[in-house]
Enzyme design. Sequence first.
Site, PDB file in Angstrom:
ATOM      1  N   ASN A  49       0.862  -1.188   0.000  1.00  0.00           N
ATOM      2  CA  ASN A  49       0.000   0.000   0.000  1.00  0.00           C
ATOM      3  C   ASN A  49       0.897   1.236   0.000  1.00  0.00           C
ATOM      4  O   ASN A  49       1.487   1.577   1.016  1.00  0.00           O
ATOM      5  CB  ASN A  49      -0.896  -0.033   1.253  1.00  0.00           C
ATOM      6  CG  ASN A  49      -1.736   1.226   1.392  1.00  0.00           C
ATOM      7  OD1 ASN A  49      -1.789   2.049   0.474  1.00  0.00           O
ATOM      8  ND2 ASN A  49      -2.387   1.380   2.542  1.00  0.00           N
ATOM      9  N   TRP A  50       0.964   1.891  -1.149  1.00  0.00           N
ATOM     10  CA  TRP A  50       1.873   3.045  -1.278  1.00  0.00           C
ATOM     11  C   TRP A  50       1.336   4.275  -0.567  1.00  0.00           C
ATOM     12  O   TRP A  50       2.042   5.263  -0.419  1.00  0.00           O
ATOM     13  CB  TRP A  50       2.080   3.397  -2.752  1.00  0.00           C
ATOM     14  CG  TRP A  50       2.786   2.353  -3.560  1.00  0.00           C
ATOM     15  CD1 TRP A  50       3.243   1.120  -3.142  1.00  0.00           C
ATOM     16  CD2 TRP A  50       3.127   2.442  -4.956  1.00  0.00           C
ATOM     17  NE1 TRP A  50       3.836   0.456  -4.183  1.00  0.00           N
ATOM     18  CE2 TRP A  50       3.780   1.240  -5.315  1.00  0.00           C
ATOM     19  CE3 TRP A  50       2.941   3.420  -5.936  1.00  0.00           C
ATOM     20  CZ2 TRP A  50       4.247   1.003  -6.609  1.00  0.00           C
ATOM     21  CZ3 TRP A  50       3.402   3.182  -7.224  1.00  0.00           C
ATOM     22  CH2 TRP A  50       4.050   1.986  -7.545  1.00  0.00           C
ATOM     23  N   LYS A  51       0.072   4.272  -0.215  1.00  0.00           N
ATOM     24  CA  LYS A  51      -0.577   5.451   0.371  1.00  0.00           C
ATOM     25  C   LYS A  51      -0.370   6.641  -0.586  1.00  0.00           C
ATOM     26  O   LYS A  51      -0.358   6.418  -1.790  1.00  0.00           O
ATOM     27  CB  LYS A  51      -0.062   5.694   1.789  1.00  0.00           C
ATOM     28  CG  LYS A  51      -0.192   4.408   2.639  1.00  0.00           C
ATOM     29  CD  LYS A  51       0.004   4.591   4.096  1.00  0.00           C
ATOM     30  CE  LYS A  51      -0.173   3.246   4.796  1.00  0.00           C
ATOM     31  NZ  LYS A  51      -0.064   3.325   6.249  1.00  0.00           N
ATOM     32  N   HIS A  95      -9.465   1.067   4.978  1.00  0.00           N
ATOM     33  CA  HIS A  95      -8.161   1.234   5.634  1.00  0.00           C
ATOM     34  C   HIS A  95      -8.334   2.185   6.832  1.00  0.00           C
ATOM     35  O   HIS A  95      -9.150   3.113   6.774  1.00  0.00           O
ATOM     36  CB  HIS A  95      -7.144   1.805   4.643  1.00  0.00           C
ATOM     37  CG  HIS A  95      -5.754   1.804   5.196  1.00  0.00           C
ATOM     38  ND1 HIS A  95      -5.300   2.781   6.051  1.00  0.00           N
ATOM     39  CD2 HIS A  95      -4.746   0.915   5.064  1.00  0.00           C
ATOM     40  CE1 HIS A  95      -4.045   2.494   6.404  1.00  0.00           C
ATOM     41  NE2 HIS A  95      -3.689   1.368   5.820  1.00  0.00           N
TER      42      HIS A  95
END
Length: 266
Positions: A16-18, A108
Amino acid sequence: MVANDNARRTPLIAGNWKMNLDHLQAIAFVQKLAWNLKDAKHDFSSVEVAVFPPFTDLRSVQTLVSADKLPLAYGAQDVSAQDSGAYTGEISGAFLSQLECQYVLIGHSERRTLHGEDDEQVAAKVKAAIKHNLVPIICVGETAADLELHGPSAVPVAQLKTALSGVSNAADIVVAYEPVWAIGSGQAATPEQAEQVAAQLRNVLKETLGEDVAAKTRILYGGSVKGVNIAGFMREPNVDGALVGGASLDIDEFSSIVRFQKHVGL
Ligand code: 13P
């Protein structure tokens, strides 16, 4: 340690690169990651790898993955509960499907705490994802205060029950247990803590969707996962992979997590 009963489930390591890496950086990163793993002779059929870039990167990632036939999966970090219409800033699951996303993260903790998403909204997004042929990765997890007040699994169990309220047992889903106190803190849960909650979450899957779905659904652990601690999590019978934040932005570190079988003797 209990013998693994997760032979039926292909482990999934998801990055999850955000809100990191623009579309040009994403192209360079995905290309390098794929080379790195190919060089290391990674067997993608034994451990699946997926990345979750920002929305604006997805078209570039799709083009690269399809042109170079890269064995990487990808998905978005959120999806609208709506199909289309006057919802400024929202992204439809139909659009993600068009970009050949396989997965989408839903619920999330950063969406829940920073954007006020509640369990009902999460449930509506899960339904929308399934409708558009995306596999939802349903994120659940307790805060430090929840942990003190309710113990380890009450909050994630309640969150999952609501999230599954509109899901049929034909659906393909993934569950990610991410204790909020472990996210970005450098203080991961212990493998035993992760297993305890994952086992409870699998019970919820059993009760709501039946034995078969529970047996085939992957449950990931997330929260300060690194190359040095992945082994412990992957030895647990109910943990089938990891949802990785910070460490997924470092190609060597993420590759080392993906290649956990090389350093855990599984
Ligand atoms: P970290 O791996 O940076 O703790 O983040 C976990 C996470 O939130 C993944 O979704």
